[in-house]
Design a protein around this motif. Structure first.
Motif, short mmCIF file in Angstrom:
data_model
loop_
_atom_site.label_atom_id
_atom_site.label_comp_id
_atom_site.label_asym_id
_atom_site.label_seq_id
_atom_site.Cartn_x
_atom_site.Cartn_y
_atom_site.Cartn_z
N PRO A 155 32.37 19.24 28.29
CA PRO A 155 33.40 19.22 27.24
C PRO A 155 32.81 19.31 25.84
O PRO A 155 31.85 18.61 25.50
CB PRO A 155 34.09 17.87 27.47
N GLY A 156 33.37 20.20 25.04
CA GLY A 156 32.97 20.33 23.64
C GLY A 156 31.69 21.08 23.40
O GLY A 156 31.25 21.20 22.24
N VAL A 157 31.06 21.59 24.45
CA VAL A 157 29.78 22.27 24.30
C VAL A 157 29.99 23.78 24.35
O VAL A 157 30.66 24.30 25.26
CB VAL A 157 28.80 21.83 25.42
N ASP A 158 29.43 24.48 23.39
CA ASP A 158 29.47 25.94 23.39
C ASP A 158 28.51 26.44 24.46
O ASP A 158 27.29 26.25 24.35
CB ASP A 158 29.05 26.50 22.02
N TYR A 159 29.05 27.04 25.50
CA TYR A 159 28.21 27.48 26.61
C TYR A 159 27.44 28.72 26.20
O TYR A 159 28.02 29.71 25.76
CB TYR A 159 29.07 27.77 27.85
N PRO A 160 26.11 28.71 26.32
CA PRO A 160 25.30 29.82 25.82
C PRO A 160 25.22 30.97 26.81
O PRO A 160 25.56 30.83 27.99
CB PRO A 160 23.92 29.18 25.63
N SER A 161 24.76 32.10 26.32
CA SER A 161 24.34 33.17 27.21
C SER A 161 22.89 32.93 27.61
O SER A 161 22.18 32.14 26.97
CB SER A 161 24.47 34.53 26.52
N TRP A 162 22.46 33.57 28.69
CA TRP A 162 21.09 33.38 29.13
C TRP A 162 20.66 34.56 29.99
O TRP A 162 21.46 35.16 30.72
CB TRP A 162 20.94 32.10 29.96
N SER A 163 19.39 34.88 29.89
CA SER A 163 18.75 35.83 30.80
C SER A 163 17.29 35.43 30.92
O SER A 163 16.75 34.77 30.02
CB SER A 163 18.88 37.27 30.29
N PRO A 164 16.63 35.82 32.00
CA PRO A 164 15.19 35.54 32.09
C PRO A 164 14.42 36.12 30.91
O PRO A 164 13.45 35.49 30.44
CB PRO A 164 14.79 36.21 33.41
N GLU A 165 14.85 37.28 30.45
CA GLU A 165 14.13 37.91 29.33
C GLU A 165 14.25 37.08 28.07
O GLU A 165 13.28 36.98 27.29
CB GLU A 165 14.69 39.33 29.11
N GLU A 166 15.43 36.46 27.84
CA GLU A 166 15.57 35.59 26.68
C GLU A 166 14.63 34.39 26.78
O GLU A 166 14.00 33.99 25.78
CB GLU A 166 17.01 35.11 26.56
N SER A 167 14.55 33.80 27.96
CA SER A 167 13.64 32.67 28.14
C SER A 167 12.20 33.08 27.88
O SER A 167 11.45 32.40 27.16
CB SER A 167 13.76 32.10 29.55
N LEU A 168 11.79 34.20 28.44
CA LEU A 168 10.41 34.64 28.27
C LEU A 168 10.09 34.91 26.81
O LEU A 168 8.99 34.59 26.33
CB LEU A 168 10.17 35.89 29.12
N ALA A 169 11.04 35.48 26.08
CA ALA A 169 10.80 35.76 24.66
C ALA A 169 10.62 34.46 23.88
O ALA A 169 9.71 34.34 23.04
CB ALA A 169 11.96 36.58 24.09
N VAL A 170 11.47 33.47 24.15
CA VAL A 170 11.35 32.18 23.46
C VAL A 170 10.04 31.49 23.86
O VAL A 170 9.34 30.91 23.01
CB VAL A 170 12.57 31.29 23.79
N MET A 171 9.70 31.57 25.12
CA MET A 171 8.45 30.97 25.57
C MET A 171 7.25 31.61 24.88
O MET A 171 6.34 30.90 24.41
CB MET A 171 8.34 31.11 27.09
N ASP A 172 7.26 32.92 24.79
CA ASP A 172 6.13 33.62 24.17
C ASP A 172 5.98 33.25 22.70
O ASP A 172 4.87 33.13 22.18
CB ASP A 172 6.30 35.13 24.31
N THR A 197 3.64 33.02 37.36
CA THR A 197 2.93 32.18 36.39
C THR A 197 3.79 31.81 35.19
O THR A 197 3.32 31.11 34.30
CB THR A 197 1.67 32.89 35.89
N ARG A 198 5.04 32.25 35.18
CA ARG A 198 5.90 31.97 34.04
C ARG A 198 7.04 31.02 34.37
O ARG A 198 7.53 30.31 33.48
CB ARG A 198 6.50 33.27 33.46
N PHE A 199 7.47 31.02 35.63
CA PHE A 199 8.62 30.20 35.99
C PHE A 199 8.32 29.31 37.19
O PHE A 199 7.59 29.69 38.10
CB PHE A 199 9.83 31.06 36.34
N GLY A 200 8.89 28.11 37.14
CA GLY A 200 9.01 27.24 38.31
C GLY A 200 10.48 26.95 38.49
O GLY A 200 11.33 27.43 37.73
N GLY A 201 10.82 26.14 39.49
CA GLY A 201 12.22 25.86 39.72
C GLY A 201 12.46 24.50 40.35
O GLY A 201 11.73 24.10 41.26
#
Length: 322
Positions: free
Chosen positions: A30-47, A91-95
């Protein structure tokens, strides 16, 4: 590798396409703006932030918005999606596996599949399911099985189950999430679960919610009510010190000194909370982690990387083999 590179992000969320489709039209938090996501977005932020690997998890509401076979199918689909991402980017993701709780039998079945077949790195649980927190007797057999396997459990806050809870029209993730973490750990403490399962490798989110601030106060249970004498943990502070704590949304001058005093630097882990906190916050949290004056560079390296790899040997093995 320096103390501020090669970070392992233990609190990093994914929104698989099938999961996003199933949630469509529902209120996730409730009240949270649900974001978009893709693996590529995560990798870019990680880098951009020196994050070598991120351990993916599903945030609230997990698969609790579905029931019966639908919940089981969604948990399986998410876990297989995680496994596919790990195969593509070992080497970039775990789960952390999502489990179809509160159905404990189904959760135990999915746990075996996620760990033995998919070889995921650990388990992701929520602080509560229905009106039951993790210290409820209904969940102890599951927690005992996880403990026996020696895998890490990342615990993420859930929207409070009490429907009449006054939230002042504010998103529960703003402040209630910290209390939910505290509530579930209190249930584990005062129901004796942490005493019976001392080897449970539990990771709490957001610096443990309010636990560092309240730690000494929580020892006063039997003083306040004599009926708690038989329920009090053998060593409450020691039990809290055995837990692990990520610093998502918490790498600040206010939170880190208390957390370090409670947990020691060998039980603190880096986390970003991306994408539910945006890339700008990843920058803020990473800078707070790197600038904190209370840690040596050796301790900072442990918090940023080696503590996580000790908890996640499969990820450690993938990184070592690269």
């Amino acid at each position: 590798m320096s103390a501020t590179s090669g970070l392992i992000d233990i609190h990093h969320h994914a929104i698989p396409p099938a999961y996003a489709a199933a949630l469509r039209g529902r209120v996730a938090i409730p009240g949270v703006d649900y974001p978009s996501w893709s693996p590529e977005e995560s990798l870019a932020v990680m880098d951009r932030h020196g994050i070598e690997a991120a351990v993916l998890s599903i945030t609230a509401p997990g698969v609790t918005f579905l029931e019966g076979p639908d919940a089981r199918r969604m948990a399986r689909e998410v876990n297989e999606y995680f496994a596919g991402l790990i195969r593509a980017h070992p080497t970039r993701f775990g789960g952390f596996a999502v489990l179809p709780l509160p159905d404990v039998a189904a959760a135990e079945e999915e746990l075996a599949y996620a760990l033995d077949v998919l070889e995921l790195d650990g388990v992701g649980l929520l602080t509560s399911y229905g009106n039951r927190y993790l210290g409820d007797p209904a969940f102890e057999s599951l927690l005992a099985g996880i403990t026996e396997r020696g895998v890490a459990v990342h615990v993420h806050p859930m929207t409070p189950p009490a429907r009449d809870l006054e939230t002042f029209d504010l998103p529960p993730s703003l402040y209630e999430f910290t209390f939910e973490t505290t509530r579930t750990v209190m249930s584990l403490l005062f129901n004796g679960v942490l005493d019976r399962l001392p080897r449970l490798r539990l990771i709490t989110s957001h610096a443990g919610g309010t636990l560092p601030f309240l730690a000494q106060r929580l020892t006063y249970g039997p003083t306040i009510g004599a009926h708690l004498k038989d329920r009090a943990p053998a060593d409450l502070i020691g039990s809290l010190g055995r837990l692990h704590y990520d610093i998502a949304m918490s790498a600040t001058e206010f939170a880190l000194p208390a957390l370090t005093r409670l947990a020691g630097t060998d039980h603190i882990l880096f986390g970003s909370d991306f994408p539910f906190m945006p890339a700008a916050h990843t920058t803020e949290n990473t800078e707070g982690f790197r600038a904190h004056a209370g840690w040596s560079e050796e301790e900072r390296a442990a918090i940023g990387r080696t503590n996580a790899l000790r908890l996640l040997p499969a990820l450690a093995q993938r990184l070592a083999a690269a």
